[in-house]
Design an enzyme around this catalytic site. Structure first.
Site, PDB file in Angstrom:
ATOM      1  N   TYR A 305      -5.792   2.048  -6.636  1.00  0.00           N
ATOM      2  CA  TYR A 305      -5.794   2.619  -5.193  1.00  0.00           C
ATOM      3  C   TYR A 305      -5.957   4.131  -5.101  1.00  0.00           C
ATOM      4  CZ  TYR A 305      -2.475  -1.446  -4.483  1.00  0.00           C
ATOM      5  OH  TYR A 305      -1.999  -2.743  -4.333  1.00  0.00           O
ATOM      6  N   HIS A 313      -5.011  -0.259   1.170  1.00  0.00           N
ATOM      7  CA  HIS A 313      -5.067  -1.162   0.175  1.00  0.00           C
ATOM      8  C   HIS A 313      -6.092  -0.878  -0.933  1.00  0.00           C
ATOM      9  CE1 HIS A 313      -3.325  -4.324   2.886  1.00  0.00           C
ATOM     10  NE2 HIS A 313      -4.000  -3.555   3.811  1.00  0.00           N
ATOM     11  N   LYS A 360     -12.316  -6.519  -1.854  1.00  0.00           N
ATOM     12  CA  LYS A 360     -12.207  -5.683  -3.033  1.00  0.00           C
ATOM     13  C   LYS A 360     -13.488  -5.727  -4.101  1.00  0.00           C
ATOM     14  CE  LYS A 360      -7.050  -6.265  -2.781  1.00  0.00           C
ATOM     15  NZ  LYS A 360      -7.083  -5.312  -2.011  1.00  0.00           N
TER      16      LYS A 360
END
EC number: 4.6.1.16
Length: 415
Positions: A305, A313, A360
């Protein structure tokens, strides 16, 4: 008010809890437990700055934890210490919570009749319940439209294609949860009813806090060795452990020694100890300013993070991949490290697809385990290797390499 949001987003979600962002900036203002207090700008401060001096004060909290060998973690039982470690760097997790230690707040909210602001876990539970109800309502509406089309075909012989969208089909933008039903009135003379109990008194004692903050071994050693803001107690002797004792105990915890035995048996330390491998990766990203959290939810080892889970997120997923510099060391090792052997492309494709769908980027972090033959060992005796690994100074022989893996999607990457 519905917590359901339209899912047709084109990129990663950049912020979370937008309405509470200003409050979070104040609560989580410090990225680490160590706080630097800068005096106001004055002429004296400018003069001292020219001389290489400063009036900045460094505040280092002294948190306390207990080493638990069975769970390979350190327990912080003080609520004040838990609050400091969570709000200043997001270290650890509540053992009765999903992440933030909020069990006591949830219990207090449950006992209040007037209600209060929901905690993060209660917000997540409410959002999941609404999402489930939305899917049920949408499925019912689609089934009703299909049944109506079949009825038209049977009565008129006309083919009607059921619509999957429209005023009769709820969407994430138009659906609203049904209002809560009004409480059923009960006779006032019925024993055990809420009327007999009355509202919760304001001066009533809060419930006992049964939750503790659970630190992983890499988190605990980082706080103790790098920031000097954590002390660890040995549960067997009830005495504070030194840095050398903690370093050896954390390695021994991964070698499955007999538990709760005092004194602990002397075991042979190895270069591929899982604690050393995971701590190297944790220390690497923490030293670069990332907030490192566990990634088991997305089938990876760590999540990275920028500021913390309450702000954004995670943008990156990390898989730790140990690599032996000398293959003979891997053959002689008694440990079966995860991802040490080459993994299948099907596994890599699966992990990459899971993380790509949640926006991600997958990172394979390779930790090179030094060859035993090139280490400055005085003799071939195993005791010499144990002596080398008895101090964090052995970390200088390891190296870290990173490989970014991106999933090629022809429909998205054509431009």
């Amino acid at each position: 008010m519905s917590l359901i949001k339209p899912s047709g987003r084109k990129g990663p979600v950049s912020g979370k809890n937008a309405g509470r962002r200003n409050n979070n900036n104040q609560i989580y203002a410090h990225p680490l437990p160590v706080v630097f207090w800068y005096p106001p700008a004055t002429r004296i401060r400018s003069l001292l700055g020219l001389l290489g001096l400063t009036l900045t004060k460094v505040e280092t909290p002294q948190c306390h934890g207990i080493f638990d060998e069975a769970t390979r973690s350190v327990w912080v039982e003080s609520r004040d210490d838990s609050t400091i470690l969570w709000r200043r760097g997001f270290f650890g997790k509540g053992d009765l919570s999903r992440s933030e230690p909020s069990w006591l707040a949830r219990q207090i909210n449950a006992r209040r009749t007037g209600g209060s602001r929901l905690t993060s876990e209660e917000m997540t539970a409410k959002r999941r319940a609404e999402r489930k109800q939305f899917k049920i309502d949408r499925a019912r509406a689609i089934a009703a439209v299909a049944a109506e089309a079949e009825a038209v075909f049977e009565s008129e012989g006309r083919v009607v294609v059921p619509a999957l969208s429209g005023p009769a089909i709820p969407s994430a933008a138009t659906w609203k949860p049904a209002p809560a039903p009004a409480p059923t009135e009960l006779p006032t003379d019925t024993p055990g009813t809420p009327q007999d109990e009355g509202p919760l008194e304001e001066d009533e004692e809060p419930p006992e806090d049964l939750e503790h903050l659970q630190l992983t071994l890499p988190e605990a050693f980082f706080l103790m060795w790098n920031l000097n803001c954590l002390t660890v107690t040995d549960p067997l002797t009830n005495e504070l452990m030194t840095t050398s004792q903690i370093w050896l105990a954390f390695q021994t915890a991964h070698l499955n020694p007999p538990l709760f035995v005092s004194p602990r048996p002397v075991v042979e330390l190895q270069l591929d100890n899982p604690f050393i491998i995971n701590y190297i990766v944790y220390h690497h990203y923490r030293s670069l300013g990332w907030v490192v959290r566990g990634g088991i939810k997305f089938c990876v080892d760590y999540m990275l993070y920028k500021r913390g889970p309450v702000f954004n997120h995670a943008e990156f997923s990390v898989v730790v991949c140990p690599v032996y510099e000398d293959p003979a060391d891997q053959a002689a090792s008694t440990l079966d490290l995860h991802h040490a052997s080459p993994f299948a492309w099907s596994w890599l494709s699966t992990i990459n697809r899971v993380n790509t769908q949640v926006y991600k980027t997958l990172i394979l972090t390779y930790v090179t385990i030094p060859a035993r033959a090139r280490l400055p060992l005085p003799t071939a005796d195993p005791a010499s290797l144990t002596q080398l690994l008895s101090s964090p100074a052995c970390l200088q022989y390891y190296s870290v390499r990173e490989v970014t893996v991106r999933r090629f999607i022809p429909a998205r990457m054509r431009d």
